[in-house]
Design a protein around this motif. Structure first.
Motif, mmCIF file in Angstrom:
data_model
loop_
_atom_site.group_PDB
_atom_site.id
_atom_site.type_symbol
_atom_site.label_atom_id
_atom_site.label_comp_id
_atom_site.label_asym_id
_atom_site.label_seq_id
_atom_site.Cartn_x
_atom_site.Cartn_y
_atom_site.Cartn_z
ATOM 1 N N ALA A 151 -5.883 -1.739 -17.048
ATOM 2 C CA ALA A 151 -5.996 -0.498 -16.276
ATOM 3 C C ALA A 151 -6.626 0.658 -17.051
ATOM 4 O O ALA A 151 -6.774 1.745 -16.509
ATOM 5 C CB ALA A 151 -4.611 -0.081 -15.784
ATOM 6 N N ARG A 187 -8.343 5.938 -12.171
ATOM 7 C CA ARG A 187 -9.664 6.133 -11.592
ATOM 8 C C ARG A 187 -9.713 7.365 -10.689
ATOM 9 O O ARG A 187 -10.679 8.133 -10.711
ATOM 10 C CB ARG A 187 -10.082 4.890 -10.795
ATOM 11 C CG ARG A 187 -10.457 3.704 -11.656
ATOM 12 C CD ARG A 187 -10.773 2.480 -10.801
ATOM 13 N NE ARG A 187 -11.096 1.334 -11.623
ATOM 14 C CZ ARG A 187 -12.321 1.047 -12.074
ATOM 15 N NH1 ARG A 187 -13.325 1.856 -11.779
ATOM 16 N NH2 ARG A 187 -12.529 -0.021 -12.813
ATOM 17 N N GLU A 188 -8.673 7.543 -9.870
ATOM 18 C CA GLU A 188 -8.712 8.641 -8.909
ATOM 19 C C GLU A 188 -8.461 9.992 -9.565
ATOM 20 O O GLU A 188 -9.048 11.001 -9.173
ATOM 21 C CB GLU A 188 -7.699 8.411 -7.791
ATOM 22 C CG GLU A 188 -7.726 9.495 -6.724
ATOM 23 C CD GLU A 188 -7.248 9.037 -5.376
ATOM 24 O OE1 GLU A 188 -6.858 9.907 -4.583
ATOM 25 O OE2 GLU A 188 -7.257 7.818 -5.102
ATOM 26 N N ASP A 238 -4.459 1.357 -12.483
ATOM 27 C CA ASP A 238 -5.904 1.526 -12.449
ATOM 28 C C ASP A 238 -6.312 2.521 -11.362
ATOM 29 O O ASP A 238 -7.201 3.349 -11.570
ATOM 30 C CB ASP A 238 -6.578 0.178 -12.203
ATOM 31 C CG ASP A 238 -8.086 0.261 -12.269
ATOM 32 O OD1 ASP A 238 -8.609 0.600 -13.338
ATOM 33 O OD2 ASP A 238 -8.752 0.012 -11.240
ATOM 34 N N ARG A 239 -5.653 2.470 -10.208
ATOM 35 C CA ARG A 239 -5.961 3.422 -9.129
ATOM 36 C C ARG A 239 -5.664 4.856 -9.562
ATOM 37 O O ARG A 239 -6.452 5.771 -9.296
ATOM 38 C CB ARG A 239 -5.158 3.077 -7.875
ATOM 39 C CG ARG A 239 -5.598 1.804 -7.177
ATOM 40 C CD ARG A 239 -4.906 1.657 -5.843
ATOM 41 N NE ARG A 239 -5.265 0.408 -5.193
ATOM 42 C CZ ARG A 239 -4.916 0.095 -3.946
ATOM 43 N NH1 ARG A 239 -4.190 0.949 -3.234
ATOM 44 N NH2 ARG A 239 -5.273 -1.061 -3.417
ATOM 45 N N ILE A 240 -4.538 5.046 -10.212
ATOM 46 C CA ILE A 240 -4.172 6.390 -10.660
ATOM 47 C C ILE A 240 -5.195 6.907 -11.677
ATOM 48 O O ILE A 240 -5.664 8.042 -11.583
ATOM 49 C CB ILE A 240 -2.749 6.387 -11.257
ATOM 50 C CG1 ILE A 240 -1.717 6.193 -10.125
ATOM 51 C CG2 ILE A 240 -2.472 7.672 -12.037
ATOM 52 C CD1 ILE A 240 -0.299 5.957 -10.623
ATOM 53 N N TYR A 276 2.012 1.716 -3.574
ATOM 54 C CA TYR A 276 0.907 2.285 -4.342
ATOM 55 C C TYR A 276 0.719 3.771 -4.030
ATOM 56 O O TYR A 276 0.515 4.590 -4.927
ATOM 57 C CB TYR A 276 -0.396 1.560 -4.013
ATOM 58 C CG TYR A 276 -0.502 0.138 -4.505
ATOM 59 C CD1 TYR A 276 0.301 -0.348 -5.545
ATOM 60 C CD2 TYR A 276 -1.418 -0.741 -3.934
ATOM 61 C CE1 TYR A 276 0.195 -1.647 -5.984
ATOM 62 C CE2 TYR A 276 -1.544 -2.054 -4.381
ATOM 63 C CZ TYR A 276 -0.737 -2.505 -5.402
ATOM 64 O OH TYR A 276 -0.857 -3.801 -5.841
ATOM 65 N N GLN A 277 0.790 4.112 -2.741
ATOM 66 C CA GLN A 277 0.520 5.490 -2.347
ATOM 67 C C GLN A 277 1.568 6.441 -2.893
ATOM 68 O O GLN A 277 1.244 7.554 -3.325
ATOM 69 C CB GLN A 277 0.446 5.617 -0.824
ATOM 70 C CG GLN A 277 -0.078 6.955 -0.333
ATOM 71 C CD GLN A 277 -1.495 7.234 -0.815
ATOM 72 O OE1 GLN A 277 -2.383 6.396 -0.667
ATOM 73 N NE2 GLN A 277 -1.722 8.414 -1.404
ATOM 74 N N GLU A 326 0.822 -1.202 0.000
ATOM 75 C CA GLU A 326 0.000 0.000 0.000
ATOM 76 C C GLU A 326 0.861 1.258 0.000
ATOM 77 O O GLU A 326 0.473 2.280 -0.573
ATOM 78 C CB GLU A 326 -0.955 0.007 1.191
ATOM 79 C CG GLU A 326 -2.140 -0.940 1.039
ATOM 80 C CD GLU A 326 -3.036 -0.587 -0.146
ATOM 81 O OE1 GLU A 326 -3.178 0.613 -0.453
ATOM 82 O OE2 GLU A 326 -3.594 -1.520 -0.759
ATOM 83 N N VAL A 359 -2.672 -2.828 -10.819
ATOM 84 C CA VAL A 359 -3.446 -2.271 -9.705
ATOM 85 C C VAL A 359 -3.145 -0.791 -9.519
ATOM 86 O O VAL A 359 -4.055 0.046 -9.446
ATOM 87 C CB VAL A 359 -3.171 -3.058 -8.407
ATOM 88 C CG1 VAL A 359 -3.842 -2.358 -7.216
ATOM 89 C CG2 VAL A 359 -3.676 -4.484 -8.529
ATOM 90 N N ILE A 360 -1.874 -0.424 -9.441
ATOM 91 C CA ILE A 360 -1.537 0.989 -9.195
ATOM 92 C C ILE A 360 -1.950 1.850 -10.385
ATOM 93 O O ILE A 360 -2.433 2.973 -10.215
ATOM 94 C CB ILE A 360 -0.037 1.165 -8.864
ATOM 95 C CG1 ILE A 360 0.281 2.627 -8.584
ATOM 96 C CG2 ILE A 360 0.862 0.651 -9.973
ATOM 97 C CD1 ILE A 360 -0.512 3.249 -7.464
ATOM 98 N N LEU A 366 0.763 7.049 -6.488
ATOM 99 C CA LEU A 366 -0.412 7.906 -6.602
ATOM 100 C C LEU A 366 -0.073 9.350 -6.246
ATOM 101 O O LEU A 366 -0.508 10.294 -6.920
ATOM 102 C CB LEU A 366 -1.521 7.380 -5.698
ATOM 103 C CG LEU A 366 -2.872 8.094 -5.750
ATOM 104 C CD1 LEU A 366 -3.440 8.108 -7.160
ATOM 105 C CD2 LEU A 366 -3.845 7.427 -4.780
#
Length: 280
Positions: free
Chosen positions: A126, A101-102, A97-99, A50-51, A47, A94-95, A54
């Motif tokens: 992603a 989406r956010e 897709d998070r970037i 990932y953070q 995490e 995963v990372i 991001l």
């Protein structure tokens, strides 16, 4: 005799305008820290990995960049494409897709070294708009050893995924390598090979990360390819406007990091100053 037109691939058109909605783009590089499976990964909480990715992406985009490209740059020393484990694709998907989406902005993927197929898999999973491939056609000797062009395998894999909308950003005479194996062919001809193998955009670089290419060299690559062209190393506040007078975009990282060092976090204040400098 009627001239027969070259077959048109599914990714044709102006990739910069299609992806970013403008004719000139600034793309920040998210250098991920070492991922599980890489030598420098020491068991940090995923995490946290990932953070950091991001946070760096947010600093670029809130500072005014048009998009980001996500790289596994912490996975030094880089593996050849066929030696990259599935864990790299999993964590990067995963990372990424998070970037996306956010932050809701265009993203690209680069899997080092020259791993076009994992990059396309991640991009497809992603929702990324493009991948960067350092050796798309021909071959060279990199830090990782002998590296062959990935165009044939990658284009068939992209078709298999029904992911023809993912654009290919291909390097010309890529940094961190020796090109003696193709030295009997001018760089202009090697650039034309990228066009022939259906790249959507061409990237010009210097000799290494953070090294600026000569403006005449950049202009030569732009003119030889006739495709949207970006500069992918050595872009600074001092030279960015001159570079963007020639090309259609820049991929920038080191000069926007704290202390100008590529492995540091992105300095949002530097990003803002960089973007403001382009407006002056």
């Amino acid at each position: 005799m009627t001239e027969v037109a070259k077959p048109v691939g599914p990714g044709t058109g102006d990739a910069i305008t299609a992806l970013f909605g403008k004719s000139k783009a600034v793309i920040g590089v998210v250098h991920l820290t070492a991922l599980p499976g890489a030598p420098r990964y020491k068991g940090e909480a995923i995490e946290d990995v990932y953070q950091q990715g991001l946070d760096d992406a947010r600093a670029y985009l809130e500072g005014g960049c048009d998009g980001v490209i996500i790289e596994n740059h912490g996975d030094i020393p880089f593996s050849k494409p066929d030696d990259i484990g599935p864990e790299t694709s999993a964590y990067m998907s995963v990372i990424s897709d998070r970037i996306r989406r956010e932050l809701g902005r265009p993203i690209g993927i680069n899997v080092l070294a020259n791993a076009a197929i994992p990059a396309l898999a991640i991009a497809s999973a992603a929702g990324a708009g493009f991948v960067r491939v350092n050796q798309w056609a021909n071959a060279y000797v990199a830090n990782e050893g002998f590296i062959e062009g990935e165009a044939a395998r990658a284009m068939r894999y992209r078709a298999k995924l029904r992911a023809q909308g993912i654009r290919i950003f291909a390097d010309a005479h890529v940094k961190h390598g020796a090109h003696a194996i193709v030295s009997d062919r001018p760089v202009e001809e090697q650039v034309k090979d990228l066009v022939f193998f259906d790249a959507d955009a061409i990237i010009a670089t210097g000799q290494r990360t953070g090294h600026a290419a000569d403006l005449g060299y950049i202009r030569m690559i732009k003119e030889a390819g006739g495709l949207p062209t970006l500069v992918g190393s050595g872009v600074t506040p001092e030279n960015a406007r001159d570079i963007l007078d020639i090309v259609d975009g820049v991929i920038v990282a080191s000069s926007l990091k704290y202390d100008g060092v590529w492995w540091n976090h992105v300095d949002k204040a530097r990003v803002i100053a960089f973007i403001d400098g382009l407006k002056g």
